[in-house]
Design a protein around this motif. Structure first.
Motif, PDB file in Angstrom:
ATOM      1  N   THR A 151       0.812  -1.220   0.000  1.00 30.38           N
ATOM      2  CA  THR A 151       0.000   0.000   0.000  1.00 30.38           C
ATOM      3  C   THR A 151       0.846   1.270   0.000  1.00 30.38           C
ATOM      4  OG1 THR A 151      -0.098  -0.134   2.421  1.00 30.38           O
ATOM      5  CG2 THR A 151      -1.942  -1.097   1.188  1.00 30.38           C
ATOM      6  N   HIS A 152       2.148   1.150  -0.257  1.00 28.74           N
ATOM      7  CA  HIS A 152       3.030   2.314  -0.130  1.00 28.74           C
ATOM      8  C   HIS A 152       2.592   3.485  -1.004  1.00 28.74           C
ATOM      9  CE1 HIS A 152       6.554   4.811  -1.264  1.00 28.74           C
ATOM     10  NE2 HIS A 152       6.706   4.812   0.054  1.00 28.74           N
ATOM     11  N   ASP A 153       2.226   3.212  -2.243  1.00 26.22           N
ATOM     12  CA  ASP A 153       1.839   4.302  -3.146  1.00 26.22           C
ATOM     13  C   ASP A 153       0.578   5.004  -2.653  1.00 26.22           C
ATOM     14  OD1 ASP A 153       4.009   3.725  -4.704  1.00 26.22           O
ATOM     15  OD2 ASP A 153       2.881   2.674  -6.267  1.00 26.22           O
ATOM     16  N   VAL A 154      -0.343   4.237  -2.082  1.00 29.42           N
ATOM     17  CA  VAL A 154      -1.553   4.834  -1.512  1.00 29.42           C
ATOM     18  C   VAL A 154      -1.186   5.735  -0.348  1.00 29.42           C
ATOM     19  CG1 VAL A 154      -3.700   4.347  -0.266  1.00 29.42           C
ATOM     20  CG2 VAL A 154      -3.064   2.965  -2.243  1.00 29.42           C
ATOM     21  N   LEU A 155      -0.296   5.253   0.516  1.00 24.88           N
ATOM     22  CA  LEU A 155       0.103   6.036   1.679  1.00 24.88           C
ATOM     23  C   LEU A 155       0.843   7.306   1.265  1.00 24.88           C
ATOM     24  CD1 LEU A 155       1.389   3.194   4.050  1.00 24.88           C
ATOM     25  CD2 LEU A 155      -0.924   4.126   3.839  1.00 24.88           C
ATOM     26  N   SER A 316      -2.788  -2.461   5.669  1.00 21.55           N
ATOM     27  CA  SER A 316      -3.713  -3.184   4.810  1.00 21.55           C
ATOM     28  C   SER A 316      -5.136  -2.764   5.164  1.00 21.55           C
ATOM     29  CB  SER A 316      -3.565  -4.698   5.005  1.00 21.55           C
ATOM     30  OG  SER A 316      -4.035  -5.089   6.292  1.00 21.55           O
ATOM     31  N   LYS A 317      -6.075  -3.092   4.312  1.00 19.69           N
ATOM     32  CA  LYS A 317      -7.479  -2.822   4.604  1.00 19.69           C
ATOM     33  C   LYS A 317      -7.877  -3.490   5.916  1.00 19.69           C
ATOM     34  CE  LYS A 317     -12.119  -3.495   2.623  1.00 19.69           C
ATOM     35  NZ  LYS A 317     -12.877  -4.046   1.458  1.00 19.69           N
ATOM     36  N   ARG A 332      -5.603   5.537   6.298  1.00 18.71           N
ATOM     37  CA  ARG A 332      -6.007   5.448   4.897  1.00 18.71           C
ATOM     38  C   ARG A 332      -7.402   6.042   4.711  1.00 18.71           C
ATOM     39  NH1 ARG A 332      -5.001  -0.507   2.485  1.00 18.71           N
ATOM     40  NH2 ARG A 332      -6.234   0.459   0.812  1.00 18.71           N
ATOM     41  N   THR A 333      -7.532   6.854   3.675  1.00 18.81           N
ATOM     42  CA  THR A 333      -8.820   7.480   3.392  1.00 18.81           C
ATOM     43  C   THR A 333      -9.476   6.894   2.143  1.00 18.81           C
ATOM     44  OG1 THR A 333      -7.687   9.243   2.165  1.00 18.81           O
ATOM     45  CG2 THR A 333      -8.172   9.646   4.497  1.00 18.81           C
ATOM     46  N   ASP A 334      -8.832   5.884   1.538  1.00 17.90           N
ATOM     47  CA  ASP A 334      -9.398   5.265   0.332  1.00 17.90           C
ATOM     48  C   ASP A 334     -10.297   4.078   0.665  1.00 17.90           C
ATOM     49  OD1 ASP A 334      -6.996   3.888   1.195  1.00 17.90           O
ATOM     50  OD2 ASP A 334      -7.109   2.712  -0.643  1.00 17.90           O
ATOM     51  N   ASP A 349     -10.103  12.308   6.443  1.00 16.11           N
ATOM     52  CA  ASP A 349     -10.191  13.471   5.557  1.00 16.11           C
ATOM     53  C   ASP A 349     -11.529  14.202   5.663  1.00 16.11           C
ATOM     54  OD1 ASP A 349     -11.688  11.485   4.365  1.00 16.11           O
ATOM     55  OD2 ASP A 349     -10.803  11.692   2.375  1.00 16.11           O
ATOM     56  N   ASP A 350     -12.352  13.836   6.642  1.00 11.81           N
ATOM     57  CA  ASP A 350     -13.604  14.545   6.857  1.00 11.81           C
ATOM     58  C   ASP A 350     -13.348  15.881   7.551  1.00 11.81           C
ATOM     59  OD1 ASP A 350     -14.959  12.465   5.728  1.00 11.81           O
ATOM     60  OD2 ASP A 350     -15.836  11.711   7.590  1.00 11.81           O
TER      61      ASP A 350
END
Length: 380
Positions: A151-155, A316-317, A332-334, A349-350
């Motif tokens: 998940t590095h790119d997501v982070l 991870s999720k 994670r916000t995705d 992110d709210d």
């Protein structure tokens, strides 16, 4: 696989026993499955060709096999109950044994630096609740860059998550709101907003942890001033709240009915509620304050497949959602922020989630505490 259990479990059970003794008994919620499954159903786990949890790749076959022949040594500043639950869930989902050492972040930092300085660092992963201490661990070479998470790119694309070029990351956020004693407060009187705490009926019935006690309460004070306005502290001080130095003692007082309303850390308070204390939380209309939990792979962890797997799993999720189920806010916000029992916290992110950044703590923290003490007439 068997997991090493240290004194952290005994401490958690002792804390629960104290709460229950003070509030006249009660039982943890029952049901089938492990304690962690009662909090959040186990996701699908496929380890036939590496580790895939809930459809997301966590490790390749080589890392998984090596990790299962290894043991995770994890030092954490998280609460005792949270540390135990997280370690249990990691073992259940991965089959990797965990040895946990839990202590307050300041003492944890001292131990880690001492061990590293003597060339005897044992922890493969260190989780710490003070961003400034995390920065120091990176500067001292205790934290080392780790960018191999799936998940590095997501982070890297998420605000406030990746620090010092990947030497450490935001694992999740602690959330701060308020709670009440459900036996002492009538349903019609339950406050729904921060402004409701200023109602004169709560005068002398409220408890707060002083702003100088730690980063989470310092962040709460900053949130109240920023979101609720410059005169909010004065209004709260006029209620004559009882002061506490630690959240654990405050929770005991709330459970016993010595106070009826209290500003409260979400995770620890939810744990007390799950243990049978007559406490309920409120997610205020105006939002909640948040502070960082930082985590990094150590120089010793570079040689530990189990440590690397834990890093992968944390973001991870599955790892993020289990943190949310305990009362944290995922980094994670995705992905979805799953409910914490009956409560739904905002995502990171709210707009209703206001995080106290390391820059704010460094530049304004001492001033926030000084002015809070003056407003509340608190002498420490």
């Amino acid at each position: 696989m068997k997991r090493t259990r240290l004194s952290v479990l005994g401490a958690a059970l002792a804390a629960c026993s104290l709460l229950l003794a003070g509030c006249g008994g009660g039982a943890a919620e029952g049901g089938a499955g492990s304690v962690t499954e009662q909090m959040l159903a186990m996701p699908p786990v496929d380890d036939t060709a590496g580790l895939v949890i809930d459809g997301e790749q966590v490790a390749d076959a080589e890392l998984l096999e090596a990790a299962r022949g290894d043991k995770l040594v994890w030092f954490t500043g998280s609460g005792s109950e949270s540390a135990e639950l997280t370690a249990d869930r990691f073992t259940e989902e991965t089959g990797v044994e965990v040895e946990v050492t839990r202590m307050p972040s300041s003492k944890l930092n001292e131990r880690v630096l001492s061990e590293a300085g003597a060339g005897r660092l044992s922890a493969g992963v260190v989780t710490i609740t003070d961003p400034l201490l995390a920065e120091g661990l990176a500067e001292q070479g205790v934290y080392v860059p780790y960018t191999e998470m799936p998940t590095h790119d997501v982070l890297a694309g998420t605000e406030n998550v990746t620090w010092a070029d990947g030497a450490f990351y935001t694992s999740y956020y602690s959330a701060y709101a308020f709670a009440y004693n459900s036996r002492a407060v009538a349903e019609a009187d339950v406050p729904a907003s921060w402004n409701d705490l200023l109602d004169p009926k709560w005068k002398g019935r409220m408890g707060v942890v002083n702003a100088g006690a730690g980063g989470t309460v310092q962040g709460l004070a900053a949130f109240q001033e920023q979101v609720m306005g410059g005169d909010y502290w004065a209004g709260l001080a006029a209620q004559g709240p009882r002061f506490f130095d630690t959240t654990s003692v405050q929770l005991e007082a709330l459970a016993r009915g010595e106070i009826e309303i209290a500003t409260a850390g979400f995770n620890s308070t939810y744990g007390a509620q799950k243990s049978g204390a007559p406490i309920k939380l409120v997610v205020p209309q105006e939002g909640v304050s948040g502070t960082f939990n930082m985590q990094g792979l150590t120089s010793a962890g570079q040689q530990s497949p189990a440590a690397k797997l834990f890093m992968n799993w944390t973001w991870s999720k599955a790892g993020q959602q289990f943190a949310a189920a305990q009362g944290f806010i995922g980094a994670r916000t995705d992905i979805e922020q799953v409910p914490t029992g009956e409560y739904r916290l905002p995502k990171a992110d709210d707009a209703t989630f206001v995080v106290y950044t390391p820059e704010e703590a460094e530049q304004h923290g001492a001033d926030v505490v000084r002015r809070w003490n003056e407003t509340f007439g608190f002498n420490g």
